[in-house]
Scaffold this motif. Sequence first.
Motif, PDB file in Angstrom:
ATOM      1  N   GLY A 127     -72.530 -28.359  12.376  1.00  0.00           N
ATOM      2  CA  GLY A 127     -73.461 -29.253  11.699  1.00  0.00           C
ATOM      3  C   GLY A 127     -74.118 -30.293  12.581  1.00  0.00           C
ATOM      4  N   THR A 128     -74.016 -30.129  13.901  1.00  0.00           N
ATOM      5  CA  THR A 128     -74.675 -31.042  14.834  1.00  0.00           C
ATOM      6  C   THR A 128     -75.757 -30.276  15.581  1.00  0.00           C
ATOM      7  N   PRO A 129     -77.007 -30.329  15.121  1.00  0.00           N
ATOM      8  CA  PRO A 129     -78.070 -29.588  15.800  1.00  0.00           C
ATOM      9  C   PRO A 129     -78.227 -30.062  17.247  1.00  0.00           C
ATOM     10  N   ALA A 130     -78.278 -29.119  18.152  1.00  0.00           N
ATOM     11  CA  ALA A 130     -78.437 -29.462  19.569  1.00  0.00           C
ATOM     12  C   ALA A 130     -78.827 -28.221  20.346  1.00  0.00           C
ATOM     13  N   ARG A 131     -79.562 -28.456  21.420  1.00  0.00           N
ATOM     14  CA  ARG A 131     -79.870 -27.395  22.380  1.00  0.00           C
ATOM     15  C   ARG A 131     -79.264 -27.831  23.711  1.00  0.00           C
TER      16      ARG A 131
END
Length: 226
Positions: free
Chosen positions: A72-76
């Motif tokens: 649940g932690t959007p990241a690239r």
Amino acid sequence: MRYLTLAIVMLLAACSPEKAADPAPSATPAAAPIAADAPVILAFGDSLYAGYQLNPGEGYPPRLEAALNAGGTPARVVNAGVSGDTTAAALQRLTFTLDNQPVKPTLALVGLGGNDMLRGLPPEQTRQNLDAILTEFDKRQIPVVLTGMLAAPNLGEDYAGKFNAIWPELARKHKAGLVPFFLQPVIGQKALMLEDNVHPNAQGVERIVAATQAQVAEALKAALKE
């Protein structure tokens, strides 16, 4: 690489008695497609980030990215790891690396210093280079989480004392997050290491991801609030 193998084998043997690996966590599920505007984490380090001898997608940056998004932690997570890099070599490429990012990183992970130790370079030199690297991130207002290293015991107490102190002291100076010893989750567990007993295998990477994911997620959330 020969020096890397010899020294860290001694490190692994001395830091922990040999033991069977605990059951490895289940492989991190592949995350859903990442939004184009997801915040970027730059993983700037050496072979432990580069994914030495692992298949594409099995290294720490891609597995951390999958874990963060699945949690649940959007990241690239951008992999800027280069096998064999010393802190001096990394410092030389830092400006070029940062200037050529399509999107400014919201957070950086910095994992360097192991190759300095394995070559017996003076800890003062390692400290100076890491300090300069962190200063550059500070100038660009990019928060950092340091992933630390420990000296091989065969280098002696004096060397280890100077070397091991670098990461906590620089973390305090630069107000950076700190993972005290990146390899701690796989120490002494041959089932989680490649045959060189130096680098984590795919299962070992999952163990390191499981140990660091929450801290990275919190650091990213804090960086987004700044």
